[in-house]
Structure formats: structure tokens, C-alpha cells
Motif scaffolding. Sequence first.
Motif, PDB file in Angstrom:
ATOM      1  N   GLU A 143       0.828  -1.207   0.000  1.00 41.71           N
ATOM      2  CA  GLU A 143       0.000   0.000   0.000  1.00 41.71           C
ATOM      3  C   GLU A 143       0.863   1.258   0.000  1.00 41.71           C
ATOM      4  O   GLU A 143       0.516   2.255  -0.639  1.00 41.71           O
ATOM      5  N   ASP A 148      -1.406   6.925  -3.497  1.00 38.17           N
ATOM      6  CA  ASP A 148      -2.693   7.398  -4.007  1.00 38.17           C
ATOM      7  C   ASP A 148      -2.792   7.239  -5.514  1.00 38.17           C
ATOM      8  O   ASP A 148      -3.688   7.819  -6.153  1.00 38.17           O
ATOM      9  N   LYS A 188      -6.580   0.425   0.491  1.00 38.83           N
ATOM     10  CA  LYS A 188      -6.106   0.918  -0.805  1.00 38.83           C
ATOM     11  C   LYS A 188      -5.885  -0.230  -1.786  1.00 38.83           C
ATOM     12  O   LYS A 188      -6.157  -0.096  -2.988  1.00 38.83           O
TER      13      LYS A 188
END
Length: 226
Positions: A143, A148, A188
Motif C-alpha cells: 500500500e 494514491d 487501498k
Amino acid sequence: MADAEPKGVVLLDVLKNTFGQRCRIALAEKGVEYEFREENLRDKSPLLLKSNPVHKRIPVLIHDGKPVCESPIIVQYIDEAWPHRAPLLPADPYARAQARFWADFVDKKVRPPYADASHLCKLKGEEQAAAKEEFIGILKLLEGELGDKKYFGGDAFGFVDVALVPFVSWFYTYETCAGFSMEEAAPKLVAWGKRCMERESVAKTLSDPQMVYEFVDRLKKRIGVE
């Protein structure tokens, strides 16, 4: 004739093989037409034994009669042999090195024995708790690399995504066997997996999670784990 010298592109594999799924996803992303030959691993074909005499295992990609073995190497070969569509590895040398590093991390840490569902199911008590925490730590590292970004390579689906995405089918089995929530442990990664599943190349290739769980459940009973 099943074992005649193949022409064009041939993939020797088994449909449910996690590592062969990488190769099929890469071929689909590139739009490469190929012949899929299902192997019987209890009675391996002469073509497989000839094409991979060292390890004698799948997957094997045969391109114009030349065999390529081991899924990470096959995916890199596919990227280099058909470079004009959907590049999987970035052009920048450093970014390519990083992608190879994380794909290797997946092979060493996400594949057995760390995330092998039968391994998690066989352990009990403190041993299983320790294995679960170690695995969750691995997920957290992934992650961190994903961050992002849409995909591991950024906006483009790439090499690390291909390496990891077949394991999405195993998420349900991991959390059920080890008693944790993938959504809570690695939100995520779960969201990334859902984005990947929107790609036709992935959706048509990955195993059904319930079928994976049922396979592991049968394995548990066979080895005497309840």
C-alpha cells in the motif's frame, strides 16, 4: 496433433494457475492472439517437458517455436516482443528497476509460503496470529508503494499490477482462513483490486474468489485441517 511443433504464439498452462494468469493478462493487454494449451499436470505433455526441461512446470510461452519460462520473465518478454501497444514497463531506467523490484517483492512475499492460504489455514493459535500479522505488514508495504496512484505505475496499468492482480482472487480466502478483514487491513489494495477488475483483460482471466475458497477448503479436509 497435440504436441506438434507449435507456430505463432502458444501458452502452455492451466486455467486456474495464478502465475499463468499473469501471462494471459499481459497478452490480452497487448492484443496478442495466441493458442492456449491446457496441461494435465499429472501427465505432462512431451511439449511441456521439452520446452521447460529444467523445472518441467507451467506456464511456458512458446513464440515461433522458442520457449520462454517463468511468469515474470514471460511478462517481460511479452512487453519487449510487442512494444508498440500498452507498455507494461516504464521507459525510464530507474522506474523500470523499481517496477522489477516490486514485482520480485510480490513473488517473494505474497506468493507461498507467506500468503499461501493452505499455509495460513494449517497454522493455529499464536503461529497463525504471527503469520497473519506478517502478511498484513506485507500488504501495508505494498500500500505504501501504491500510495494514491490509480495503479502501481501511475495512471497506466503495468508490470507490478500484472504481477500482483491474480492474487486478488485469493483475498477472500486469505481473510476467511486467517480471520481478518482485507478491507480494514489494506483498503487501498482492495480499491486497487476493484479498479483492476474493471479491465477486461483482468475480469476475463481471474479465478472466481468463491471457487478459490472451495478449492482451499477441499485441500484443508484432505490434509486434515478443520
